[in-house]
Design a protein around this motif. Structure first.
Motif, PDB file in Angstrom:
ATOM      1  N   SER A  31      93.871  86.036 -53.989  1.00 16.50           N
ATOM      2  CA  SER A  31      94.812  87.063 -53.545  1.00 16.50           C
ATOM      3  C   SER A  31      96.223  86.508 -53.622  1.00 16.50           C
ATOM      4  O   SER A  31      96.430  85.298 -53.761  1.00 16.50           O
ATOM      5  N   ALA A  32      97.191  87.407 -53.497  1.00 16.59           N
ATOM      6  CA  ALA A  32      98.594  86.989 -53.490  1.00 16.59           C
ATOM      7  C   ALA A  32      98.876  86.086 -52.293  1.00 16.59           C
ATOM      8  O   ALA A  32      99.606  85.106 -52.405  1.00 16.59           O
ATOM      9  N   HIS A  33      98.277  86.406 -51.146  1.00 20.59           N
ATOM     10  CA  HIS A  33      98.493  85.589 -49.955  1.00 20.59           C
ATOM     11  C   HIS A  33      97.957  84.170 -50.141  1.00 20.59           C
ATOM     12  O   HIS A  33      98.613  83.198 -49.777  1.00 20.59           O
ATOM     13  N   GLU A  34      96.769  84.067 -50.709  1.00 24.56           N
ATOM     14  CA  GLU A  34      96.200  82.746 -50.965  1.00 24.56           C
ATOM     15  C   GLU A  34      97.053  81.982 -51.970  1.00 24.56           C
ATOM     16  O   GLU A  34      97.340  80.791 -51.780  1.00 24.56           O
ATOM     17  N   GLY A  35      97.455  82.649 -53.027  1.00 25.40           N
ATOM     18  CA  GLY A  35      98.275  81.997 -54.041  1.00 25.40           C
ATOM     19  C   GLY A  35      99.596  81.509 -53.486  1.00 25.40           C
ATOM     20  O   GLY A  35     100.035  80.385 -53.781  1.00 25.40           O
ATOM     21  N   LEU A  36     100.228  82.324 -52.664  1.00 23.39           N
ATOM     22  CA  LEU A  36     101.491  81.922 -52.047  1.00 23.39           C
ATOM     23  C   LEU A  36     101.272  80.717 -51.138  1.00 23.39           C
ATOM     24  O   LEU A  36     102.081  79.780 -51.129  1.00 23.39           O
ATOM     25  N   ALA A  37     100.179  80.707 -50.400  1.00 24.62           N
ATOM     26  CA  ALA A  37      99.880  79.573 -49.522  1.00 24.62           C
ATOM     27  C   ALA A  37      99.715  78.286 -50.324  1.00 24.62           C
ATOM     28  O   ALA A  37     100.191  77.214 -49.914  1.00 24.62           O
ATOM     29  N   VAL A  38      99.064  78.370 -51.471  1.00 25.23           N
ATOM     30  CA  VAL A  38      98.879  77.198 -52.327  1.00 25.23           C
ATOM     31  C   VAL A  38     100.231  76.698 -52.825  1.00 25.23           C
ATOM     32  O   VAL A  38     100.528  75.494 -52.771  1.00 25.23           O
ATOM     33  N   ILE A  39     101.075  77.610 -53.292  1.00 27.28           N
ATOM     34  CA  ILE A  39     102.401  77.219 -53.774  1.00 27.28           C
ATOM     35  C   ILE A  39     103.227  76.621 -52.641  1.00 27.28           C
ATOM     36  O   ILE A  39     103.905  75.608 -52.824  1.00 27.28           O
ATOM     37  N   GLU A  40     103.159  77.218 -51.455  1.00 25.03           N
ATOM     38  CA  GLU A  40     103.914  76.692 -50.311  1.00 25.03           C
ATOM     39  C   GLU A  40     103.430  75.299 -49.916  1.00 25.03           C
ATOM     40  O   GLU A  40     104.235  74.445 -49.540  1.00 25.03           O
ATOM     41  N   GLU A  41     102.138  75.048 -50.032  1.00 25.84           N
ATOM     42  CA  GLU A  41     101.605  73.713 -49.744  1.00 25.84           C
ATOM     43  C   GLU A  41     102.180  72.690 -50.725  1.00 25.84           C
ATOM     44  O   GLU A  41     102.592  71.595 -50.332  1.00 25.84           O
ATOM     45  N   GLU A  42     102.197  73.061 -51.997  1.00 30.46           N
ATOM     46  CA  GLU A  42     102.770  72.159 -53.005  1.00 30.46           C
ATOM     47  C   GLU A  42     104.271  71.965 -52.776  1.00 30.46           C
ATOM     48  O   GLU A  42     104.798  70.862 -52.944  1.00 30.46           O
ATOM     49  N   ALA A  44     105.790  72.046 -49.904  1.00 34.75           N
ATOM     50  CA  ALA A  44     105.947  71.170 -48.741  1.00 34.75           C
ATOM     51  C   ALA A  44     105.826  69.704 -49.156  1.00 34.75           C
ATOM     52  O   ALA A  44     106.575  68.843 -48.666  1.00 34.75           O
ATOM     53  N   GLU A  45     104.914  69.427 -50.085  1.00 31.17           N
ATOM     54  CA  GLU A  45     104.762  68.060 -50.575  1.00 31.17           C
ATOM     55  C   GLU A  45     105.987  67.634 -51.368  1.00 31.17           C
ATOM     56  O   GLU A  45     106.461  66.498 -51.230  1.00 31.17           O
ATOM     57  N   LEU A  46     106.535  68.527 -52.187  1.00 33.46           N
ATOM     58  CA  LEU A  46     107.766  68.234 -52.923  1.00 33.46           C
ATOM     59  C   LEU A  46     108.936  68.053 -51.953  1.00 33.46           C
ATOM     60  O   LEU A  46     109.748  67.141 -52.105  1.00 33.46           O
ATOM     61  N   ARG A  47     109.001  68.895 -50.943  1.00 30.96           N
ATOM     62  CA  ARG A  47     110.082  68.843 -49.955  1.00 30.96           C
ATOM     63  C   ARG A  47     110.143  67.475 -49.276  1.00 30.96           C
ATOM     64  O   ARG A  47     111.228  66.951 -49.016  1.00 30.96           O
ATOM     65  N   GLN A  48     108.991  66.884 -48.999  1.00 34.70           N
ATOM     66  CA  GLN A  48     108.967  65.556 -48.376  1.00 34.70           C
ATOM     67  C   GLN A  48     109.702  64.526 -49.227  1.00 34.70           C
ATOM     68  O   GLN A  48     110.418  63.677 -48.702  1.00 34.70           O
ATOM     69  N   HIS A  49     109.550  64.617 -50.525  1.00 37.68           N
ATOM     70  CA  HIS A  49     110.239  63.689 -51.429  1.00 37.68           C
ATOM     71  C   HIS A  49     111.734  63.992 -51.503  1.00 37.68           C
ATOM     72  O   HIS A  49     112.556  63.080 -51.527  1.00 37.68           O
ATOM     73  N   VAL A  50     112.068  65.257 -51.535  1.00 32.04           N
ATOM     74  CA  VAL A  50     113.471  65.660 -51.661  1.00 32.04           C
ATOM     75  C   VAL A  50     114.256  65.278 -50.411  1.00 32.04           C
ATOM     76  O   VAL A  50     115.399  64.817 -50.501  1.00 32.04           O
ATOM     77  N   TYR A  51     113.677  65.445 -49.238  1.00 32.83           N
ATOM     78  CA  TYR A  51     114.376  65.182 -47.979  1.00 32.83           C
ATOM     79  C   TYR A  51     114.448  63.695 -47.629  1.00 32.83           C
ATOM     80  O   TYR A  51     115.100  63.317 -46.678  1.00 32.83           O
ATOM     81  N   MET A  52     113.779  62.866 -48.394  1.00 35.84           N
ATOM     82  CA  MET A  52     113.815  61.430 -48.174  1.00 35.84           C
ATOM     83  C   MET A  52     115.197  60.905 -48.589  1.00 35.84           C
ATOM     84  O   MET A  52     115.862  61.492 -49.441  1.00 35.84           O
ATOM     85  N   LYS A  53     115.618  59.787 -48.014  1.00 36.13           N
ATOM     86  CA  LYS A  53     116.869  59.165 -48.442  1.00 36.13           C
ATOM     87  C   LYS A  53     116.795  58.922 -49.944  1.00 36.13           C
ATOM     88  O   LYS A  53     115.776  58.435 -50.455  1.00 36.13           O
ATOM     89  N   GLN A  54     117.862  59.254 -50.642  1.00 40.55           N
ATOM     90  CA  GLN A  54     117.848  59.202 -52.106  1.00 40.55           C
ATOM     91  C   GLN A  54     117.405  57.851 -52.650  1.00 40.55           C
ATOM     92  O   GLN A  54     116.645  57.780 -53.613  1.00 40.55           O
ATOM     93  N   LYS A  55     117.865  56.774 -52.042  1.00 36.85           N
ATOM     94  CA  LYS A  55     117.532  55.436 -52.548  1.00 36.85           C
ATOM     95  C   LYS A  55     116.072  55.069 -52.317  1.00 36.85           C
ATOM     96  O   LYS A  55     115.552  54.153 -52.943  1.00 36.85           O
ATOM     97  N   ALA A  66     106.687  68.280 -58.448  1.00 36.14           N
ATOM     98  CA  ALA A  66     107.360  69.403 -59.111  1.00 36.14           C
ATOM     99  C   ALA A  66     106.459  69.995 -60.195  1.00 36.14           C
ATOM    100  O   ALA A  66     106.391  71.223 -60.368  1.00 36.14           O
ATOM    101  N   ILE A  67     105.748  69.140 -60.896  1.00 43.42           N
ATOM    102  CA  ILE A  67     104.814  69.599 -61.927  1.00 43.42           C
ATOM    103  C   ILE A  67     103.671  70.386 -61.288  1.00 43.42           C
ATOM    104  O   ILE A  67     103.249  71.425 -61.816  1.00 43.42           O
ATOM    105  N   GLU A  68     103.197  69.946 -60.125  1.00 43.48           N
ATOM    106  CA  GLU A  68     102.143  70.680 -59.428  1.00 43.48           C
ATOM    107  C   GLU A  68     102.635  72.045 -58.944  1.00 43.48           C
ATOM    108  O   GLU A  68     101.888  73.027 -59.015  1.00 43.48           O
ATOM    109  N   VAL A  69     103.877  72.124 -58.484  1.00 43.96           N
ATOM    110  CA  VAL A  69     104.455  73.417 -58.092  1.00 43.96           C
ATOM    111  C   VAL A  69     104.484  74.349 -59.303  1.00 43.96           C
ATOM    112  O   VAL A  69     104.066  75.512 -59.227  1.00 43.96           O
ATOM    113  N   ALA A  70     104.956  73.835 -60.430  1.00 45.35           N
ATOM    114  CA  ALA A  70     105.027  74.646 -61.650  1.00 45.35           C
ATOM    115  C   ALA A  70     103.637  75.107 -62.081  1.00 45.35           C
ATOM    116  O   ALA A  70     103.447  76.279 -62.463  1.00 45.35           O
ATOM    117  N   ALA A  71     102.667  74.224 -62.020  1.00 42.87           N
ATOM    118  CA  ALA A  71     101.303  74.567 -62.424  1.00 42.87           C
ATOM    119  C   ALA A  71     100.727  75.657 -61.525  1.00 42.87           C
ATOM    120  O   ALA A  71     100.089  76.607 -62.007  1.00 42.87           O
TER     121      ALA A  71
END
Length: 88
Positions: A31-42, A44-55, A66-71
Motif C-alpha cells: 500500500s501507499a502507507h507501507e511504501g511511505l513507511a519504508v521510504i521514511e525508514e531509509e 531516517a538512516e540517511l538523516r543520521q549520517h547527514v546530521y553527524m559532524k561533517q568531519k 542515499a542509494i537505498e532511499v532512491a531504490a
C-alpha cells in the motif's frame, strides 16, 4: 553544473542492483502507507549520517543510504502507483 556521466552510470547501476536485492529479500509494497513507511525508514538512516559532524561522516555509508532511499522510491513508483495498490 555538469553531471559526471561515469559517476551517474555507477550510481544508477547501484540503485538498480539495490532494487533487485531488496525485492529478492522483501515482498513488494502492499500500500501507499507501507511504501511511505519504508521510504521514511531509509530516510531516517540517511538523516543520521547527514546530521553527524561533517568531519566524522562516513561518506560511503551515507552514499549507500542515499542509494537505498532512491531504490525504495523506485519500488514505490513501480509497486504502489497503480489502481490496485495506489488507492488502498
Amino acid at each position: 553544473m555538469n553531471v559526471n556521466p561515469d559517476k551517474l552510470y555507477d550510481i544508477e547501476h547501484r540503485v538498480i542492483d539495490e532494487v533487485h536485492r531488496a525485492r529478492g529479500k522483501f515482498a513488494p509494497m502492499h500500500s501507499a502507507h507501507e511504501g511511505l513507511a519504508v521510504i521514511e525508514e531509509e530516510m531516517a538512516e540517511l538523516r543520521q549520517h547527514v546530521y553527524m559532524k561533517q568531519k566524522l561522516r562516513d561518506l560511503n555509508a551515507m552514499q549507500k543510504e542515499a542509494i537505498e532511499v532512491a531504490a525504495m522510491a523506485i519500488c514505490f513508483a513501480m509497486e504502489v502507483c497503480d489502481e490496485e495498490r495506489g488507492r488502498t
